[in-house]
Design a protein around this motif. Structure first.
Motif, mmCIF file in Angstrom:
data_model
loop_
_atom_site.group_PDB
_atom_site.id
_atom_site.type_symbol
_atom_site.label_atom_id
_atom_site.label_comp_id
_atom_site.label_asym_id
_atom_site.label_seq_id
_atom_site.Cartn_x
_atom_site.Cartn_y
_atom_site.Cartn_z
ATOM 1 N N ALA A 19 0.814 -1.212 0.000
ATOM 2 C CA ALA A 19 0.000 0.000 0.000
ATOM 3 C C ALA A 19 0.848 1.262 0.000
ATOM 4 C CB ALA A 19 -0.940 -0.005 1.210
ATOM 5 N N GLY A 20 2.107 1.171 -0.512
ATOM 6 C CA GLY A 20 2.916 2.354 -0.708
ATOM 7 C C GLY A 20 2.393 3.166 -1.881
ATOM 8 N N PRO A 21 3.169 4.130 -2.387
ATOM 9 C CA PRO A 21 2.668 5.007 -3.454
ATOM 10 C C PRO A 21 2.180 4.277 -4.705
ATOM 11 C CG PRO A 21 4.601 5.980 -2.455
ATOM 12 C CD PRO A 21 4.456 4.618 -1.845
ATOM 13 N N GLY A 22 2.889 3.205 -5.125
ATOM 14 C CA GLY A 22 2.459 2.483 -6.313
ATOM 15 C C GLY A 22 1.140 1.768 -6.105
ATOM 16 N N GLY A 23 1.047 1.006 -5.014
ATOM 17 C CA GLY A 23 -0.173 0.261 -4.739
ATOM 18 C C GLY A 23 -1.354 1.163 -4.425
ATOM 19 N N ALA A 24 -1.119 2.204 -3.622
ATOM 20 C CA ALA A 24 -2.200 3.136 -3.297
ATOM 21 C C ALA A 24 -2.700 3.858 -4.540
ATOM 22 C CB ALA A 24 -1.724 4.140 -2.252
ATOM 23 N N THR A 25 -1.759 4.262 -5.421
ATOM 24 C CA THR A 25 -2.157 4.936 -6.666
ATOM 25 C C THR A 25 -3.013 4.022 -7.529
ATOM 26 O OG1 THR A 25 -0.212 6.378 -6.691
ATOM 27 C CG2 THR A 25 -1.284 5.967 -8.803
ATOM 28 N N ALA A 26 -2.603 2.760 -7.672
ATOM 29 C CA ALA A 26 -3.385 1.812 -8.468
ATOM 30 C C ALA A 26 -4.789 1.652 -7.884
ATOM 31 C CB ALA A 26 -2.672 0.465 -8.528
ATOM 32 N N ALA A 27 -4.871 1.498 -6.568
ATOM 33 C CA ALA A 27 -6.172 1.316 -5.926
ATOM 34 C C ALA A 27 -7.068 2.535 -6.125
ATOM 35 C CB ALA A 27 -5.973 1.040 -4.435
ATOM 36 N N LEU A 28 -6.484 3.732 -6.012
ATOM 37 C CA LEU A 28 -7.281 4.956 -6.157
ATOM 38 C C LEU A 28 -7.771 5.139 -7.589
ATOM 39 C CD1 LEU A 28 -5.127 7.243 -3.851
ATOM 40 C CD2 LEU A 28 -7.522 6.602 -3.459
ATOM 41 N N ASN A 69 2.203 15.761 -10.500
ATOM 42 C CA ASN A 69 1.377 15.481 -11.680
ATOM 43 C C ASN A 69 0.549 14.210 -11.488
ATOM 44 O OD1 ASN A 69 2.272 17.740 -13.050
ATOM 45 N ND2 ASN A 69 3.949 16.640 -14.067
ATOM 46 N N GLU A 70 1.160 13.184 -10.866
ATOM 47 C CA GLU A 70 0.420 11.938 -10.646
ATOM 48 C C GLU A 70 -0.666 12.118 -9.593
ATOM 49 O OE1 GLU A 70 0.508 9.219 -12.474
ATOM 50 O OE2 GLU A 70 1.987 10.223 -13.740
ATOM 51 N N LEU A 71 -0.412 12.917 -8.570
ATOM 52 C CA LEU A 71 -1.464 13.231 -7.602
ATOM 53 C C LEU A 71 -2.644 13.912 -8.289
ATOM 54 C CD1 LEU A 71 0.565 14.607 -4.539
ATOM 55 C CD2 LEU A 71 -0.656 12.429 -4.665
ATOM 56 N N ARG A 72 -2.330 14.819 -9.196
ATOM 57 C CA ARG A 72 -3.382 15.554 -9.905
ATOM 58 C C ARG A 72 -4.224 14.606 -10.765
ATOM 59 N NH1 ARG A 72 -0.281 19.124 -11.651
ATOM 60 N NH2 ARG A 72 -0.654 20.604 -9.952
ATOM 61 N N ASP A 98 14.962 5.476 -10.570
ATOM 62 C CA ASP A 98 15.826 6.283 -11.431
ATOM 63 C C ASP A 98 17.290 6.025 -11.088
ATOM 64 O OD1 ASP A 98 17.468 8.817 -12.084
ATOM 65 O OD2 ASP A 98 15.593 9.159 -13.159
ATOM 66 N N PRO A 99 18.109 5.629 -12.075
ATOM 67 C CA PRO A 99 19.504 5.260 -11.772
ATOM 68 C C PRO A 99 20.417 6.433 -11.443
ATOM 69 C CG PRO A 99 19.067 5.018 -14.115
ATOM 70 C CD PRO A 99 17.754 5.308 -13.467
ATOM 71 N N PHE A 100 20.013 7.660 -11.749
ATOM 72 C CA PHE A 100 20.858 8.813 -11.440
ATOM 73 C C PHE A 100 20.455 9.479 -10.133
ATOM 74 C CE2 PHE A 100 22.012 13.385 -11.926
ATOM 75 C CZ PHE A 100 23.386 13.216 -11.927
ATOM 76 N N THR A 101 19.168 9.722 -9.955
ATOM 77 C CA THR A 101 18.710 10.448 -8.771
ATOM 78 C C THR A 101 18.289 9.529 -7.631
ATOM 79 O OG1 THR A 101 16.387 10.493 -9.474
ATOM 80 C CG2 THR A 101 17.829 12.263 -10.278
ATOM 81 N N GLY A 102 18.007 8.259 -7.937
ATOM 82 C CA GLY A 102 17.503 7.357 -6.911
ATOM 83 C C GLY A 102 16.026 7.540 -6.620
ATOM 84 N N GLU A 103 15.342 8.378 -7.400
ATOM 85 C CA GLU A 103 13.918 8.627 -7.159
ATOM 86 C C GLU A 103 13.091 7.409 -7.546
ATOM 87 O OE1 GLU A 103 10.217 11.504 -8.537
ATOM 88 O OE2 GLU A 103 12.127 11.622 -9.587
ATOM 89 N N GLY A 104 12.181 7.027 -6.670
ATOM 90 C CA GLY A 104 11.315 5.901 -6.971
ATOM 91 C C GLY A 104 9.839 6.197 -6.817
ATOM 92 N N ILE A 105 9.484 7.260 -6.083
ATOM 93 C CA ILE A 105 8.079 7.514 -5.773
ATOM 94 C C ILE A 105 7.271 7.802 -7.038
ATOM 95 C CG2 ILE A 105 6.467 8.970 -4.497
ATOM 96 C CD1 ILE A 105 8.722 9.485 -2.470
ATOM 97 N N SER A 106 7.771 8.711 -7.866
ATOM 98 C CA SER A 106 6.991 9.085 -9.056
ATOM 99 C C SER A 106 6.858 7.908 -10.010
ATOM 100 C CB SER A 106 7.621 10.284 -9.771
ATOM 101 O OG SER A 106 8.867 9.938 -10.356
ATOM 102 N N HIS A 107 7.924 7.125 -10.169
ATOM 103 C CA HIS A 107 7.849 5.980 -11.085
ATOM 104 C C HIS A 107 6.896 4.920 -10.549
ATOM 105 C CE1 HIS A 107 11.969 6.980 -13.105
ATOM 106 N NE2 HIS A 107 11.083 7.952 -13.212
ATOM 107 N N MET A 128 4.229 5.616 -8.853
ATOM 108 C CA MET A 128 2.893 6.153 -9.104
ATOM 109 C C MET A 128 2.523 6.063 -10.581
ATOM 110 S SD MET A 128 2.920 9.382 -6.426
ATOM 111 C CE MET A 128 1.170 9.749 -6.597
ATOM 112 N N VAL A 129 3.499 6.304 -11.467
ATOM 113 C CA VAL A 129 3.242 6.136 -12.901
ATOM 114 C C VAL A 129 2.858 4.686 -13.193
ATOM 115 C CG1 VAL A 129 4.348 6.078 -15.173
ATOM 116 C CG2 VAL A 129 4.677 8.058 -13.682
#
Length: 414
Positions: free
Chosen positions: A11-20, A53-56, A304-313, A315-316
């Motif tokens: 139920a992290g960002p990916g799972g919660a986004t899918a459910a919503l 953008n994904e929240l929107r 993301d291999p450069f920034t380490g960001e995972g939340i937006s991906h 959610m996408v």
């Protein structure tokens, strides 16, 4: 035992986004998580413009609700520190005005941001959320359903389709999805929270320090609410192994001795332990689906291999998973052949960016080039603005691959 069409694990960002998104489309889902929210997760805590953008896309009002919440601070850019010490300030929006512009990014502890999404989940009658349930066995029946069992053998649910969003350590992703730990496509990291770090940017620019004798790793300092900061280091697992680096010792040493950081941390107080984590990077294409399942977010190795960001991906992937899950159930086709359309949709959105980030990651092996870019941009406002736009516009980031960009780098004028 619950019998459902779609069950989401995690139920992290990916799972919660899918459910919503599924709830928005009128579909009922079962959402399982081994934790009880709010719960902490080790992360850098930065929320990029892509997250907004994904929240929107979930709800037009969500970005405003996040911006008004005390769990976050608005962040207006990034301060890069090149190996030679040159600072390069890259605002997310050139010439921003905080009095009129919406912030392009935010920083919030995962404890708070993930719970922000879960509070949205709790409002939706289409979603049944079960917390504190750890699924340890995933059994496929002859009829093509998944039986989900806890460690004591209890069957919690039977589902036709699984959306697997249970994180970087997902046993399902390893055992059934075939995602193995590959040191050249995996990052090791440490994170700690601090109070009273001096010299944080007034506009909450996040800091990325590329320190010469720590490359290809980097250190980050991200401002947080209440005068706190998220501080950590990350490095390719392959490099950690080859160089025999103790990341915990190096983090302590850098904060104690580095000329740009030691005074800033001299009176800082660490809040709690230094905690480690592993990040499966999206620097190579992997299979994201199989018969009766889709992998999302960190479980899909999309970081993301450069920034380490995972939340937006995450959610996408959650948005696309909701779309294809609904279509697969509607047409009664849960085969890998059909569900591979999800893979195509995710990589159509993310692959170019992941590929470019992989190229930028490799530049860390050439500190002289990093120094050169930082020095030129610091003295060339036009070039600095171009770099700023690269963080908001993927088409501009593509210029990094074009020879004409480097001609401008060499001969650009103020």
């Amino acid at each position: 035992m619950r019998e459902v069409d779609i069950c989401i694990l995690g139920a992290g960002p990916g799972g919660a986004t899918a459910a919503l998104h599924l709830a928005n489309a009128g579909h009922r889902t079962l959402l399982l998580d081994r934790a009880t929210f709010p719960r902490d997760k080790i992360c850098g805590d930065a929320l990029s413009g892509k997250v907004i953008n994904e929240l929107r896309r979930i709800d037009e009002q969500l970005p405003a609700r996040l911006a008004a919440s005390p769990i976050q601070v608005a962040s207006w850019g990034i301060n890069f520190y090149a190996p030679n010490g040159q600072q390069l300030a890259v605002p997310f929006k050139p010439h921003f005005d905080k009095s009129t512009d919406r912030a392009a990014g935010h920083i919030a502890k995962r404890l708070d941001f993930d719970n922000f999404l879960i509070e949205e989940v709790r409002l939706r009658p289409e979603i049944e959320l079960l917390e504190g349930v750890e699924i340890t066995q995933h059994e496929r029946t002859a009829e093509g359903r998944w039986l989900l069992r806890t460690a004591d053998g209890n069957v919690v649910a039977s589902a036709r389709l699984l959306l697997v969003a249970n994180g970087a350590q997902s046993a399902f992703a390893r055992q059934i999805g075939g995602h193995k730990l590959e040191p050249d496509h995996h990052c090791a990291g440490l994170r700690a929270y601090y109070r009273n770090v001096q010299g944080l940017n007034a506009d909450n620019f996040i800091e990325l320090h590329f320190i010469k004798d720590f490359l290809p790793g980097y250190l980050w300092v991200f401002p947080l609410p209440n005068g706190e900061a998220n501080v950590g280091v990350g490095m390719l697992t392959k490099a950690v192994s080859e160089k025999k680096i103790n990341l915990r010792e190096r983090l302590h040493e850098i904060l104690e001795t580095h000329p740009a950081l030691r005074e800033r941390f001299a009176s800082a107080e660490r809040l709690g332990p230094v905690r480690g984590f592993g990040l499966p990077l999206g620097s190579k294409r992997r299979t994201l689906s199989g018969d009766g399942y889709l992998l999302l977010g960190d479980a899909a190795s999309l970081i993301d291999p450069f920034t380490g960001e995972g939340i937006s991906h995450a959610m996408v992937s959650g948005r696309h998973a909701a779309d294809w899950a609904a279509q697969a159930v509607a047409c009664n086709d849960l085969t890998v052949r059909y569900l591979q359309k999800y893979d195509a949709a995710v990589y159509r959105r993310l692959w170019q960016e992941l590929r470019l980030s992989r190229a930028m990651q490799r530049l860390l092996a050439y500190p002289w080039l990093f120094n050169f870019v930082a020095n030129r941009a610091a003295n060339n406002p036009t070039l600095a603005e171009t770099l700023s736009n690269m963080f908001m516009d993927l088409d501009l980031r593509e210029r990094l691959r074009q020879p004409s960009f480097y001609l401008k780098l060499l001969f650009g004028r103020k």
